[in-house]
Design a protein around this motif. Structure first.
Motif, PDB file in Angstrom:
ATOM      1  N   ALA A 388       0.812  -1.064  -0.118  1.00  0.00           N
ATOM      2  CA  ALA A 388       0.109   0.042  -0.009  1.00  0.00           C
ATOM      3  C   ALA A 388       0.812   1.336  -0.013  1.00  0.00           C
ATOM      4  CB  ALA A 388      -1.123  -0.015   1.267  1.00  0.00           C
ATOM      5  N   LYS A 389       1.889   1.211   0.767  1.00  0.00           N
ATOM      6  CA  LYS A 389       2.660   2.454   0.788  1.00  0.00           C
ATOM      7  C   LYS A 389       3.397   2.681  -0.688  1.00  0.00           C
ATOM      8  CE  LYS A 389       6.955   3.633   3.744  1.00  0.00           C
ATOM      9  NZ  LYS A 389       7.799   3.245   4.441  1.00  0.00           N
ATOM     10  N   ARG A 391       2.228   1.741  -3.541  1.00  0.00           N
ATOM     11  CA  ARG A 391       1.195   2.286  -4.353  1.00  0.00           C
ATOM     12  C   ARG A 391       1.170   3.827  -4.271  1.00  0.00           C
ATOM     13  NH1 ARG A 391      -3.736   0.157  -5.924  1.00  0.00           N
ATOM     14  NH2 ARG A 391      -2.567  -1.641  -6.292  1.00  0.00           N
ATOM     15  N   LEU A 392       1.061   4.193  -2.588  1.00  0.00           N
ATOM     16  CA  LEU A 392       0.690   5.646  -2.418  1.00  0.00           C
ATOM     17  C   LEU A 392       1.722   6.585  -2.783  1.00  0.00           C
ATOM     18  CD1 LEU A 392      -1.017   5.412   1.233  1.00  0.00           C
ATOM     19  CD2 LEU A 392      -2.173   5.915  -1.362  1.00  0.00           C
ATOM     20  N   THR A 413      -0.404   5.942   4.692  1.00  0.00           N
ATOM     21  CA  THR A 413      -0.860   4.362   4.438  1.00  0.00           C
ATOM     22  C   THR A 413      -1.634   3.780   5.328  1.00  0.00           C
ATOM     23  OG1 THR A 413       1.451   4.071   3.301  1.00  0.00           O
ATOM     24  CG2 THR A 413       0.365   2.079   4.228  1.00  0.00           C
ATOM     25  N   PHE A 416      -5.216   5.011   4.831  1.00  0.00           N
ATOM     26  CA  PHE A 416      -5.656   4.343   3.743  1.00  0.00           C
ATOM     27  C   PHE A 416      -6.179   2.799   3.964  1.00  0.00           C
ATOM     28  CE2 PHE A 416      -4.616   1.488  -0.009  1.00  0.00           C
ATOM     29  CZ  PHE A 416      -5.440   2.107  -1.011  1.00  0.00           C
ATOM     30  N   LEU A 417      -5.304   2.096   4.943  1.00  0.00           N
ATOM     31  CA  LEU A 417      -5.585   0.920   5.111  1.00  0.00           C
ATOM     32  C   LEU A 417      -6.843   0.694   6.230  1.00  0.00           C
ATOM     33  CD1 LEU A 417      -2.210  -0.917   5.135  1.00  0.00           C
ATOM     34  CD2 LEU A 417      -3.929  -1.176   3.481  1.00  0.00           C
ATOM     35  N   ASN A 422     -10.168  -0.713   0.775  1.00  0.00           N
ATOM     36  CA  ASN A 422      -8.647  -0.505   0.400  1.00  0.00           C
ATOM     37  C   ASN A 422      -7.732  -1.718   0.947  1.00  0.00           C
ATOM     38  OD1 ASN A 422      -9.230   1.891  -0.922  1.00  0.00           O
ATOM     39  ND2 ASN A 422      -8.818   3.106   0.851  1.00  0.00           N
ATOM     40  N   ALA A 423      -8.092  -2.023   2.220  1.00  0.00           N
ATOM     41  CA  ALA A 423      -7.267  -3.118   2.934  1.00  0.00           C
ATOM     42  C   ALA A 423      -7.425  -4.384   2.182  1.00  0.00           C
ATOM     43  CB  ALA A 423      -7.603  -3.148   4.325  1.00  0.00           C
ATOM     44  N   ILE A 426      -5.804  -4.349  -1.417  1.00  0.00           N
ATOM     45  CA  ILE A 426      -4.300  -4.636  -1.309  1.00  0.00           C
ATOM     46  C   ILE A 426      -3.806  -6.048  -0.922  1.00  0.00           C
ATOM     47  CG2 ILE A 426      -1.942  -3.692  -0.273  1.00  0.00           C
ATOM     48  CD1 ILE A 426      -3.290  -1.845  -2.271  1.00  0.00           C
TER      49      ILE A 426
END
Length: 459
Positions: A388-389, A391-392, A413, A416-417, A422-423, A426
């Motif tokens: 996720a990190k 991606r961001l 991050t 986001f999660l 979102n979680a 990913i």
């Protein structure tokens, strides 16, 4: 019909009728003694917090609450009992269901909801198929090692030279120039349409799709005029047309008129010289010193990027190979009913059109899950966080040349999660990568060099 299994949860009687290996029916019977205590407890809890005129807070008689809200409370508690019962039964009996239990409507049964009813609820279950996996080194797939062809390399070098080139204003337009022009809508008789669409915009010749129209735009000088079939020129690309004319994409799609193009200026981006100053701008001081070294460096960078294309191709091939190798049957009719029940706006046409893709993806998900389970592949939170990190970080870099600090990126991050959707997305991406890496290590990869232009032709 298979032999029935009986199970007791909260004293409820549950019967499972196994129709076949993929379909079962659960019948849940609930008697007053199963729900009476829970309903009375819920009524008392409601009485303590109810605010009703004429009664002090917390002093409303339970009998009054039962009279006013008893039926609603009973319905809620029966639903809670059903959810708990179904969930526990499926878990304890290790039934791998697809979708969720689907209530079977029986119009002949009516309940009074008077606290003495004996309830019976029937649910359909879609069961995941049982299957074995036998991926091994005997399985072979081609793994393409993509090489940069001459045209792709030349195009990349040309773009880099233009990025660090200089702008000029030639007298006559040529291929790939940008014509700064007035665009005026014309009527059927060829005259300018009074009150029609008009705008001043930059017309990029590299975006013109029609070869004849492009040829008519080459060799133009300032104040020259041409009639432009704008839909044909840009192959009905509403995004480009809308930007040129400063109108909405909806209006651009419906536009039929031709336009008068009047040249105001011609812009040309000259390619930068292949010299040491240029090399240093791209790679740093004295990293590259000759044209040959520059070309090789660009080739290496492109080919490292093309590894991702090769992996995507292999993933697609593995997906199809796995589906062909592991034959899985699904409870298709149940799943179609479930999709309709959970997507009220889904039409029959949409269902039939999209079901095959849904079923293919579901089969692959079952295969993925079994690979994860059988091989004890662990998916750690740290991996999900890192994915996720990354991606961001990539998204932020698209909009800002200044990268975020590690602390800021970590905070974004984590935030986001916190969103479950979102979680989950990913997590599924990380899971897919684990399965892909596992299969790459199990099957035999027949490595084959291929030029990029030929690679693009592969299906």
């Amino acid at each position: 019909m298979y032999k029935q299994k009986r199970h007791k949860t909260y004293k409820m009687n549950i019967t499972q009728d196994k129709i076949d290996n993929l379909n079962s029916v659960l019948t849940v019977k609930i008697n007053p003694e199963d729900y009476k205590e829970r309903v009375e407890k819920a009524i008392k809890a409601q009485a303590k917090k109810a605010k009703i005129p004429g009664f002090r807070p917390g002093m409303v008689p339970a009998a009054h609450i039962k009279k006013m809200y008893g039926k609603n409370i009973l319905v809620d508690e029966i639903n809670n009992i059903l959810n708990d019962t179904l969930s526990n039964y499926i878990s304890e009996n290790k039934i791998e269901v697809l979708g969720q239990p689907l209530p079977k409507i029986d119009d002949s049964k009516e309940f009074n909801w008077d606290f003495t009813d004996e309830f019976e609820f029937i649910y359909e279950l879609g069961i995941a198929p049982e299957f074995d996996l036998d991926f091994s080194s005997k399985d072979k797939l081609t793994y393409y090692q993509v090489k940069v062809d001459k045209d792709t390399l030349a195009s990349r070098i040309k773009n880099l030279r233009k990025s660090y080139g200089k702008m000029s204003n030639p007298d006559v337009s040529a291929d790939d120039d940008v014509i700064y022009a007035d665009l005026s809508q014309i009527a059927a008789d060829g005259s300018v349409f009074e009150g029609g669409i008009s705008n001043t915009a930059s017309v990029r010749l590299d975006q013109v799709e029609d070869s004849k129209i492009k040829k008519s735009l080459i060799g133009l000088k300032k104040d020259d005029e041409v009639v432009l079939d704008i839909q044909k020129a840009f192959d009905s690309n509403a995004t480009i047309i809308a930007k040129l004319l400063n109108i909405s994409e909806e209006d651009a799609q419906d536009l039929k008129s031709k336009f008068k193009l009047t040249v105001k200026n011609i812009n040309r981006l000259e390619e930068g010289d292949l010299n040491q100053e240029f090399f240093d701008k791209i790679f740093g001081e004295n990293v590259v010193k000759t044209e040959a070294e520059f070309e090789e460096k660009i080739r290496e960078e492109l080919e490292s990027m093309l590894v991702q294309n090769a992996d995507q191709k292999l993933q697609a091939d593995l997906f199809q190979f796995g589906l062909d190798k592991v034959k899985l049957s699904l409870p298709d009719e149940f799943l179609k009913r479930w999709l309709k029940a959970t997507n009220e706006k889904l039409s029959e046409e949409e269902l039939e059109k999209g079901y095959d893709d849904f079923a293919r993806n579901l089969r692959w998900t079952l295969i993925e899950n079994k690979i994860i389970k059988d091989n004890k592949l662990e998916i750690k939170y740290e991996e999900v966080f890192a994915a996720a990190k990354n991606r961001l970080d990539g998204q932020f870099r698209m909009y800002s040349p200044q990268p975020l600090s590690e602390e800021q990126l970590g905070q974004y991050t984590a935030q986001f999660l916190q969103n479950k959707e979102n979680a989950n997305r990913i997590f599924e991406e990380v899971k897919a990568q684990h399965v892909f890496d596992y299969l790459k290590g199990v099957i035999t990869l027949d490595k084959k060099d291929i030029e990029y232009n030929k690679f693009l032709e592969l299906k």
